[in-house]
Design an enzyme around this catalytic site. Structure first.
Site, PDB file in Angstrom:
ATOM      1  N   THR A  45      18.573  52.743  50.588  1.00 11.09           N
ATOM      2  CA  THR A  45      19.205  53.638  51.542  1.00 11.09           C
ATOM      3  C   THR A  45      18.625  55.044  51.444  1.00 11.09           C
ATOM      4  O   THR A  45      18.617  55.793  52.426  1.00 11.09           O
ATOM      5  CB  THR A  45      20.725  53.673  51.312  1.00 11.09           C
ATOM      6  OG1 THR A  45      21.219  52.333  51.293  1.00 11.09           O
ATOM      7  CG2 THR A  45      21.455  54.441  52.399  1.00 11.09           C
ATOM      8  N   TYR A  98      18.322  44.208  40.612  1.00 13.07           N
ATOM      9  CA  TYR A  98      18.653  44.305  42.044  1.00 13.07           C
ATOM     10  C   TYR A  98      18.051  43.103  42.752  1.00 13.07           C
ATOM     11  O   TYR A  98      16.833  42.999  42.887  1.00 13.07           O
ATOM     12  CB  TYR A  98      18.091  45.616  42.579  1.00 13.07           C
ATOM     13  CG  TYR A  98      18.385  45.952  44.027  1.00 13.07           C
ATOM     14  CD1 TYR A  98      19.273  45.215  44.808  1.00 13.07           C
ATOM     15  CD2 TYR A  98      17.766  47.053  44.613  1.00 13.07           C
ATOM     16  CE1 TYR A  98      19.518  45.555  46.124  1.00 13.07           C
ATOM     17  CE2 TYR A  98      18.011  47.406  45.931  1.00 13.07           C
ATOM     18  CZ  TYR A  98      18.880  46.657  46.677  1.00 13.07           C
ATOM     19  OH  TYR A  98      19.120  46.993  47.980  1.00 13.07           O
ATOM     20  N   LYS A 140      23.017  44.109  40.904  1.00 12.14           N
ATOM     21  CA  LYS A 140      23.396  44.412  42.285  1.00 12.14           C
ATOM     22  C   LYS A 140      23.002  43.194  43.094  1.00 12.14           C
ATOM     23  O   LYS A 140      21.814  42.943  43.333  1.00 12.14           O
ATOM     24  CB  LYS A 140      22.697  45.663  42.796  1.00 12.14           C
ATOM     25  CG  LYS A 140      23.034  45.965  44.259  1.00 12.14           C
ATOM     26  CD  LYS A 140      22.260  47.154  44.821  1.00 12.14           C
ATOM     27  CE  LYS A 140      22.611  47.341  46.295  1.00 12.14           C
ATOM     28  NZ  LYS A 140      21.837  48.445  46.920  1.00 12.14           N
TER      29      LYS A 140
END
Length: 292
Positions: free
Chosen positions: A47, A136, A164
């Site tokens: 992001t 991740y 994550k």
């Protein structure tokens, strides 16, 4: 080690209209997020447009935010790349700049096999043992999926402490790893599973509501958490109307939280149809936009 739990916002990186990192806007955004529900922040993640930030830009931004928010706030830095030595150097830099943990994405493009993924994480952990690592898993971006049984192998590495999980189909507890939702729409399910929290995008906009979900779940009131979640589904969907972080930057700019929705190529701002979707989602939760 700080607890890696709760509502953790994967913070967008504000840019000036000429494409330079807008540090002043980033500091204001970080403070805003922490005042509106976030337990912690991820700097220079997906992001945050990590692929188009230089290492220096990412680390300077991290250091500035650490100075702004103080030592008590959980700050995680995205330091995973598809070259292990580069990941090591970036992780060392993040530790020096004030990161409490490193978010390490599965190497992309070169498509390592399971042995290569294991060796990648082992090498980073051995080179920078002081920093906790969050694995991740996001096959939609990196092509390679790390299935639960392989995550369990990564958990055997002492400093790999959390995952994550951005593959909703594989969302499940992993022994030895704190489970973090990698997508907004499974934050509730993660809490129902007893997970540690989530690394989230919609929390830029509905942070207080997502924090209330977290608080309700911790208090054992999952019915209340479900009720809140049901009212946020349109926002979650709007954040995926096109590639992240295009929608969230559009929303933040509409609300006046950041000065501009500028992105770095090859990402481009939301078009009129996408902006209409974002605006409708904001209105669905009572957020009035200040710009078109």
């Amino acid at each position: 080690m700080k607890e890696i739990r709760g509502v953790i916002t994967a913070m967008a990186t504000p840019f000036e209209e000429n494409g330079a990192v807008d540090e002043a806007a980033a500091l204001k955004l970080a403070t805003y997020l922490l005042e509106h529900g976030s337990h912690g922040l991820v700097i220079s993640g997906s992001t945050g447009e990590a692929p188009t930030l230089t290492d220096e830009e990412a680390l300077v931004l991290l250091a500035a935010i650490r100075k702004e928010v103080g030592e008590e706030t959980l700050l995680i830095c995205g330091t995973g790349t598809n070259y292990t030595q580069h990941s090591i150097e970036l992780t060392k830099g993040a530790l020096e700049a004030g990161a409490d943990a490193a978010l390490i994405v599965t190497p992309y493009y070169n498509k390592p096999n399971p042995a290569g993924i294991q060796a990648h994480f082992e090498a980073i952990a051995a080179a920078v043992p002081e920093i906790p690592i969050i694995a991740y898993n996001i096959p939609s971006r990196v092509v390679v999926n790390v299935p639960p049984e392989q995550l369990a192998e990564l958990a055997r590495i002492e400093s790999v402490v959390a995952v994550k999980q951005a593959n909703n189909d594989d969302l499940q507890p992993i022994e030895g790893l704190a489970l973090l939702a990698g997508n907004d729409d499974v934050f509730l399910r993660t809490l129902e599973l007893g997970g540690a929290g989530g690394i989230l995008v919609a929390s830029h906009l509905v942070g207080p509501q997502m924090r209330e979900m977290w608080d309700a779940a911790q208090a054992g009131d999952l019915d209340r958490a479900r009720e809140i979640d049901s009212g946020l589904r349109q926002v979650y969907a709007a954040m995926g109307v096109t590639t992240n972080p295009i929608p969230v930057k559009a929303a933040l700019a509409m609300c006046g939280t950041i000065p501009t929705d500028t992105l770095r190529l090859p990402l481009v701002p939301a078009d009129a149809e996408q902006r209409a979707t974002v605006r409708a989602a904001l209105e669905s939760v009572g957020i009035g936009s200040v710009s078109s």
